[in-house]
Design an enzyme around this catalytic site. Sequence first.
Site, short mmCIF file in Angstrom:
data_model
loop_
_atom_site.label_atom_id
_atom_site.label_comp_id
_atom_site.label_asym_id
_atom_site.label_seq_id
_atom_site.Cartn_x
_atom_site.Cartn_y
_atom_site.Cartn_z
N ASP A 1 -6.76 4.56 -5.32
CA ASP A 1 -7.43 4.43 -4.15
C ASP A 1 -8.00 5.67 -3.77
O ASP A 1 -8.35 6.24 -4.69
CB ASP A 1 -6.26 4.03 -3.06
CG ASP A 1 -6.92 3.37 -1.74
OD1 ASP A 1 -7.16 4.16 -0.72
OD2 ASP A 1 -7.36 2.25 -1.87
N LYS B 1 1.05 -1.21 0.05
CA LYS B 1 -0.06 -0.01 -0.04
C LYS B 1 0.81 1.29 -0.13
O LYS B 1 1.91 1.42 0.37
CB LYS B 1 -1.03 0.02 1.22
CG LYS B 1 -2.37 0.79 1.09
CD LYS B 1 -3.04 0.14 0.11
CE LYS B 1 -4.46 0.66 0.13
NZ LYS B 1 -5.43 0.20 -0.78
#
Length: 304
Positions: free
Chosen positions: A148, A108
């Site tokens: 995202d 991430k």
Amino acid sequence: MMEITDGPFYQDAVSQLKAAAEAAKIDPNIVERLRMPKRAMVVSIPIRLDDGTVKTFTGYRVQHNMTLGPGKGGIRYHQSVDLSETAALAMLMTLKNALVGLPLGGAKGGICVNPLELSRQELQALTRRYTTEINMMIGPDIDVPAPDIGTDSQTMAWLMDTYSQIKGYAIPGVVTGKPIAIGGSVGRTESTGLGVAFCIEFACQKLKMKVNSKMKIAIQGFGKVAQPAATELISHGAKIVAVSDVSGGIYCESGLDIPKLIEWTAAKKLLKDYPQYDKITNEELFTLKVDVLIPAAMEGVIHE
């Protein structure tokens, strides 16, 4: 600087890992290895703003585990982003990819920034500098970023272009979620929201419920997850009675006109300024009497 393990979201992710491991009777040594990420990078991202001043932002890329394959996980632009949150999301990506049998690990990334406060030119400069700083950590066989919260296909195009410039040739495989014109996948933008809708339809079958005109649904959020989910569910006759964004929510017991609301927000307009429907807060949305509640904004919104 905050330690990786300090954040409540990270501690919650670890507790879920331990609970799952206990239920599945997994070797405690494996759990210990999965409790911490493989590696984490924190970078400074100085950019020149449109007014000529220089501002430095902080960016992160965390690779939790890559046993099954290259790291995979989005890049988030939000003012809440920190090292602990990014590490927690990377851990969840490891578990998600493993559970659905993908040959991918968990990673991430993110930048602590409110993207709404930056111009397009400033966001481009931010993305390109961030890519340059983390370029040694990413790649088709190493770690593949994606959009995202606060990022989209344009962000991925800038990232791919910058990475390709560094390497000397086009490398479209460095990211997913890029525009179709440069190698992106058809349906990628809608995929997360459609997945939410499919899960709801499957759950309703299990619960002997029907997705029809009698079903009322409230959605916290109205972005790239909420809009495809809402569109899919209304195609089956369900009523979306409430949606929200950062400005607040709107409510109509007989159902909202979702296509018109999508047009409204596509023009960068806030829901609080929509001329119709009752105005509610994000907190009030959670108290509505509905059949289905979809939290499609930030994580951690459902608590005690």
